[in-house]
Write an enzyme that holds these catalytic residues in place. Structure first.
Site, PDB file in Angstrom:
ATOM      1  N   SER A 141      35.935  44.127  55.028  1.00  0.00           N
ATOM      2  CA  SER A 141      34.874  44.346  54.043  1.00  0.00           C
ATOM      3  C   SER A 141      35.358  44.044  52.631  1.00  0.00           C
ATOM      4  O   SER A 141      36.554  44.078  52.351  1.00  0.00           O
ATOM      5  CB  SER A 141      34.406  45.799  54.112  1.00  0.00           C
ATOM      6  OG  SER A 141      34.007  46.103  55.423  1.00  0.00           O
ATOM      7  N   HIS A 142      34.404  43.790  51.761  1.00  0.00           N
ATOM      8  CA  HIS A 142      34.761  43.404  50.389  1.00  0.00           C
ATOM      9  C   HIS A 142      35.500  44.514  49.647  1.00  0.00           C
ATOM     10  O   HIS A 142      36.202  44.244  48.668  1.00  0.00           O
ATOM     11  CB  HIS A 142      33.505  42.994  49.614  1.00  0.00           C
ATOM     12  CG  HIS A 142      33.790  42.422  48.264  1.00  0.00           C
ATOM     13  ND1 HIS A 142      34.741  41.448  48.051  1.00  0.00           N
ATOM     14  CD2 HIS A 142      33.272  42.691  47.045  1.00  0.00           C
ATOM     15  CE1 HIS A 142      34.788  41.147  46.760  1.00  0.00           C
ATOM     16  NE2 HIS A 142      33.906  41.894  46.134  1.00  0.00           N
TER      17      HIS A 142
ATOM     18  N   ARG B 183      34.123  45.819  29.933  1.00  0.00           N
ATOM     19  CA  ARG B 183      34.073  44.479  30.518  1.00  0.00           C
ATOM     20  C   ARG B 183      32.982  43.603  29.935  1.00  0.00           C
ATOM     21  O   ARG B 183      33.169  42.414  29.713  1.00  0.00           O
ATOM     22  CB  ARG B 183      33.834  44.598  32.023  1.00  0.00           C
ATOM     23  CG  ARG B 183      35.067  44.963  32.733  1.00  0.00           C
ATOM     24  CD  ARG B 183      34.826  45.018  34.220  1.00  0.00           C
ATOM     25  NE  ARG B 183      36.066  45.440  34.843  1.00  0.00           N
ATOM     26  CZ  ARG B 183      36.180  45.772  36.112  1.00  0.00           C
ATOM     27  NH1 ARG B 183      35.117  45.748  36.892  1.00  0.00           N
ATOM     28  NH2 ARG B 183      37.334  46.129  36.608  1.00  0.00           N
TER      29      ARG B 183
ATOM     30  N   GLY C 241      42.705  46.807  41.250  1.00  0.00           N
ATOM     31  CA  GLY C 241      43.269  47.651  40.196  1.00  0.00           C
ATOM     32  C   GLY C 241      43.363  49.126  40.476  1.00  0.00           C
ATOM     33  O   GLY C 241      44.392  49.748  40.229  1.00  0.00           O
ATOM     34  N   GLY C 242      42.301  49.724  41.004  1.00  0.00           N
ATOM     35  CA  GLY C 242      42.417  51.144  41.274  1.00  0.00           C
ATOM     36  C   GLY C 242      41.121  51.902  41.142  1.00  0.00           C
ATOM     37  O   GLY C 242      40.057  51.307  40.975  1.00  0.00           O
TER      38      GLY C 242
ATOM     39  N   SER D  94      34.148  51.580  40.376  1.00  0.00           N
ATOM     40  CA  SER D  94      33.403  51.137  41.564  1.00  0.00           C
ATOM     41  C   SER D  94      34.108  51.583  42.833  1.00  0.00           C
ATOM     42  O   SER D  94      33.482  52.113  43.750  1.00  0.00           O
ATOM     43  CB  SER D  94      33.220  49.623  41.583  1.00  0.00           C
ATOM     44  OG  SER D  94      34.436  48.974  41.793  1.00  0.00           O
TER      45      SER D  94
ATOM     46  N   GLU E 252      27.931  50.025  45.997  1.00  0.00           N
ATOM     47  CA  GLU E 252      27.376  48.971  45.143  1.00  0.00           C
ATOM     48  C   GLU E 252      25.956  48.587  45.562  1.00  0.00           C
ATOM     49  O   GLU E 252      25.182  48.078  44.749  1.00  0.00           O
ATOM     50  CB  GLU E 252      28.300  47.745  45.165  1.00  0.00           C
ATOM     51  CG  GLU E 252      27.996  46.743  44.059  1.00  0.00           C
ATOM     52  CD  GLU E 252      28.990  45.578  44.009  1.00  0.00           C
ATOM     53  OE1 GLU E 252      30.036  45.667  44.685  1.00  0.00           O
ATOM     54  OE2 GLU E 252      28.718  44.608  43.302  1.00  0.00           O
TER      55      GLU E 252
END
Lengths: 665, 247
Positions: free
Chosen positions: A42-43, A301, A49-50, A410, A394
């Site tokens: 899975s994605h 971001r 990163g964490g 996320s 998501e």
């Protein structure tokens, strides 16, 4: 028709879906997970990163707590989020990190004593406390006041997904692999399961369940260049949309990540900048301090992506056959750091670019990355329009990210949301009976069967691959980082033309079992409808908020747009979604809208903002100085989480303070 | 990477084709030609072949970034991840693609590694068996030696791509052999101080010809592992540990 019954049905075997399945199974419920692929592919695995959780173990995290995490998240969202949900999330994140440690995640741990780190392009030495030795470490990420992002090198998603899937296997939770859900079974009020197609045999099955949870991830592949896995095509959102009843929230909120490699769009983690990496232009100049002197490379971001685009528009990008790009420089971190903590980044650079990031700069540019929008749910994860339909991760608009998600939130949302919503899903299954109407299930199966028959036997001539490529180009060109009215209108009309053409899809390969062209054809029409919710929502929202940046409406307009966009598709033959809006209530906010900390403060205030600020001051005055932070919080905006998750989070700093106080007495 | 040198070159792909569900279909090799573009990977090439030349072509990709392990196949004789294999790597421009051996074939280049890995996990119980189930998530976590955590992460980077199994002579001869992937994972849990299993428990599942004593040390696993995992070291380590339990 093969009919399969279960209590808790989960679509999607990434972190969020598996976590909900575990919560269901923990309560003794019969649980089935459907997945396009093996769960571990899975994605979620790609998250590098964490995950954010305010453990506050490191010296740079001291003083962190749920309050700071909550505030960062709300500001990051540009006040577009549901503050109740952000509170539930910040409260449960430390619990999720600790639970994952118990399930086997080898979190990177704190080593006591001095260590060298790079902060603002300079090497500095920080000293970790003796008492923190062996506790879970955290790194710096954009838009956060404290170092809060817990990690395992730069393979955090991989470690988490493996631990959670292993847990699911140990609990004997079945994952039906290579099954694609194509339609929800519902009666307009209650969701009863899905129609799914086996990607190997082509068999259609009806899965009937008490609760159906959509955890299929985002819709990044509506765009031509995306950091997302190629399975992130928005089919979960389409399932809800095609009911005609369920609504999608804030679909126009699409995040671009600043540093994906050029040209293929593979992500290099924000950890690169968190650990001290810099952005440079064609002259080697570090330009972010010119735009954002305070947060520099570690602004939110959306802000960094826009500043990079602005800078390239000034001609400062590096020319390449694929258009201009900028450089990400992590050479200053040193080879040892790159090879230990940014190892995936190193492999990606070697394999796809043929460069060594410990000595070469990495060509990067902002690229579609995250879907803040999704299936609208309430705070328990349930869709307000269809009872028994839940969504998490998501795929959902739960909505803790509003119009911009912070890095590390996320991965955290998948497991924290799964932990919380999983309990509500289990409650729902225990409080409701299974309603089996085989006639209803058969009618939905028949509908999908007719769709397949028409594609295979019909006389259509449109090519599904071509339609998808055209859609992806339209989204990239007109619904990107900077948006404006004329381009968005163009996107809507061109997508509508494609949707019309999608009525005449025709296949060259006539197989009814494993047939990649049939899979593509079934998806593309659904994707076009989802793309239209993004484009139409963006065209209608005449303001700039978070990742939604309108050149023709540069102000954040709280007066008119402090609202969540709701998109539905009541008429299946229509060419546009129906848009409604849900107002955010300033009078209930713990943190009323304010300045986010980037660029000029150009927001148009909401009329209630001042009133709410005064009310907050009064409430806090009434409480007096004796109240602790939990009492103050609860007086401003009480929130609920499932009972087993209500206890406070213990922290090292608080324990040390108690010790000191104890010794003083 | 020299973009000029590779631009416009005509590539020849020899691809294994077989649909086990299609009555009467027989395995065959089919030749395709495609113009190379700069930075082309086997992922890009296969997608273009499917979109432009043969829409029935079956293969698996998910992340297309070397992270998920979906796309392992045999390229010019070596099992590897197709997504990160640049076509420019082959000077003659001839590329032969075969499905991974040792797994159930779904069709063409697509094999069922997922089913294999799930069954292996169930058989070897490849999950953490915590010493205590009674851990309070509201309290401070138990400390762990930072070096141990780093070491565990190093061993945990396996992506279950199946390359080690397909590159292993023992696994090709005996389906019941657990392969390097199974042993790597067990070694990872054996090292984990949070895992309550004893050496005897591990001996029970791999102290035999299907486990550590079946390995012929031909190094196929280690030579081809796309994540450069130290398979031989871990197998040797487990062997020593298993031998100790015999005493």
């Amino acid at each position: 028709m093969k009919l399969i019954y279960t209590d808790s049905l989960v679509i999607g075997a990434g972190l969020a879906g598996l976590r909900v399945a575990i919560a269901s199974k923990e309560r003794g419920l019969d649980t089935v997970v459907l997945s396009l692929i093996p769960a571990k592919r899975s994605h979620s695995a790609a998250a590098q990163g964490g995950m954010q959780a305010s453990l506050g173990n490191t010296v740079k995290g001291m003083g962190d707590d749920e309050d700071v995490h909550f505030q960062d998240t709300v500001k990051g969202s540009d006040w577009g989020c549901d503050q109740d949900v952000a509170r539930m999330f910040a409260h449960c994140a430390p619990k999720a990190v600790r639970e994952l440690a118990n399930w086997g995640v080898p979190w990177t741990r704190v080593t006591k004593g001095p260590r060298q780190v790079v902060v603002n392009a300079e090497k500095v030495t920080i000293e970790e406390a003796e008492a923190a030795h062996g506790l879970i470490n955290a790194r710096d990420f954009g838009g956060t006041k404290k170092w809060r992002t817990c990690y395992t090198a730069d393979g955090t998603g991989h470690s988490l997904l493996y631990a959670v899937d292993n847990k699911a296997i140990s609990m004997d939770i079945p994952v039906h692999e290579r099954m694609e859900a194509l339609s929800l079974i519902h009666d307009g009020k209650r969701c009863h399961g899905v129609v799914a197609r086996c990607l190997v045999t082509g068999e259609l099955r009806a899965y009937v369940a008490k609760s159906t949870t959509i955890a299929t991830g985002g819709y990044g592949r509506l765009y031509e260049v995306s950091t997302n896995a190629i399975i992130c095509e928005g089919i979960g959102q389409a399932l809800a949309l095609e009911t005609g009843v369920a609504k999608l929230g804030n679909m126009e909120a699409v995040q671009f990540h600043p540093t994906a490699i050029v040209p293929v769009g593979i992500l290099t983690t924000e950890g690169c900048r968190g650990d001290g990496g810099l952005l440079r232009d064609k002259d080697g100049h570090r330009f972010m301090p010119d735009y954002e002197p305070e947060k520099k490379e570690l602004a939110s971001r959306d802000v960094v992506s826009r500043r990079m685009t602005e800078h390239m528009r000034k001609g400062k990008g590096v020319d390449s056959p694929y258009g201009p790009h900028l450089w990400l420089d992590i050479t200053l971190l040193g080879r040892k750091h790159v090879e230990a903590n940014l190892r995936e980044v190193k492999e990606i650079c070697e394999n796809f670019l043929g460069i060594d990031p410990a000595k070469d700069w990495i060509p990067v540019r902002p690229t579609q990355h995250y879907s803040m929008g999704g299936i609208r749910t309430d705070a328990t994860g349930q869709n307000p329009q269809l009872k028994g339909l839940f969504s998490v991760g998501e795929a959902a608009c739960w909505d803790m990210h509003g119009f911009n998600r912070l890095g590390g939130n996320s991965l955290a949302e998948t497991v924290v949301g799964g932990m919380i919503i999983g309990k509500y899903v289990a409650d729902f299954c225990q409080q409701n009976t299974l309603e089996i109407d085989t006639g209803l299930a058969e009618s939905f199966v028949a509908k999908v069967q007719t769709e397949i028959d028409t594609l295979v036997d019909g006389d259509g001539s449109e090519n599904p691959f071509e339609l998808k490529q055209q859609m992806q180009r339209i989204m990239m060109d007109y619904v990107g980082i900077f948006r404006n009215g004329p381009e968005l209108d163009k996107a809507v009309s061109e997508l509508q033309a494609l949707l019309k053409r999608a009525n005449a899809l025709g296949l060259k390969c006539k197989k009814r079992h494993a047939n990649p062209e049939l899979v593509e054809a079934l998806r593309v029409k659904r994707m076009l409808k989802v793309a239209l919710t993004v484009a139409a929502g963006a065209a209608a929202r005449t303001e700039s908020r978070g990742a939604h940046a309108r050149e023709d409406f540069p102000q954040r307009n709280d007066k008119d747009w402090l609202s969540r966009t709701l998109a539905s598709w009541p008429d299946a033959e229509a060419l546009s979604p129906q848009l409604d809006y849900e107002q955010l209530d300033v009078m209930k906010m713990e943190l009323p809208p304010g300045y986010r900390g980037y660029g000029i403060d150009n927001a148009i205030a909401h009329p209630d903002t001042e009133k709410r600020e005064q009310q907050i001051t009064d409430i806090l005055d009434d409480l007096g100085e004796g109240a602790d932070r939990h009492e103050r919080q609860s007086a401003l905006m009480p929130f609920e989480v499932p009972e087993s998750l209500t206890p406070k989070n213990e922290r090292l700093s608080e324990m040390l303070e108690q010790q000191v106080a104890g010794e003083a007495q | 990477m020299s973009q000029e040198a590779t631009k416009g070159r005509m590539l020849t792909f020899n691809i294994f084709r077989y649909d086990p569900q299609e009555p009467g279909d027989k395995p065959k090799m089919v030749k395709y030609q495609l113009e190379e573009t700069p930075g082309m990977t086997v992922f890009i090439a296969l997608n273009r072949l499917r979109e432009e030349q043969d829409t029935s072509l079956q293969f698996d990709f998910v992340c297309r970034a070397g992270i998920c392990g979906s796309c392992a196949m045999v390229i010019n004789g070596f099992p590897t991840l197709a997504c990160r294999t640049l076509t420019s790597k082959y000077p003659k421009g001839e590329i032969m693609l075969m499905p991974l051996p040792g797994f159930e074939l779904i069709g063409d280049l697509s094999v069922n590694t997922g089913k294999f890995m799930r069954e292996l996990a169930e058989r070897l119980k490849l999950w953490l068996h915590p010493i205590s189930d009674d851990i309070d998530v509201h309290r401070l976590e138990a400390p762990m030696d930072p070096a141990e955590a780093a070491k565990l992460y190093e061993l945990e980077r396996c992506v279950e791509c199946g390359v080690c199994v397909s590159a292993c002579a023992t696994a090709q001869m005996r389906d019941t052999f657990v392969g390097a992937v199974g042993m790597m994972k067990l070694a990872r849990f054996e090292l984990d101080s949070r895992d309550g299993r004893e050496l005897e428990d591990f001996y029970h599942v791999i102290g035999n010809q299907d486990g550590v004593f079946g390995c012929m040390t031909l190094l196929g696993c280690q030579d081809n592992c796309p994540k450069d995992l130290p398979h031989m070291q871990q197998i040797a380590y487990l062997r020593r540990k298993m031998a100790v339990t015999l005493v």
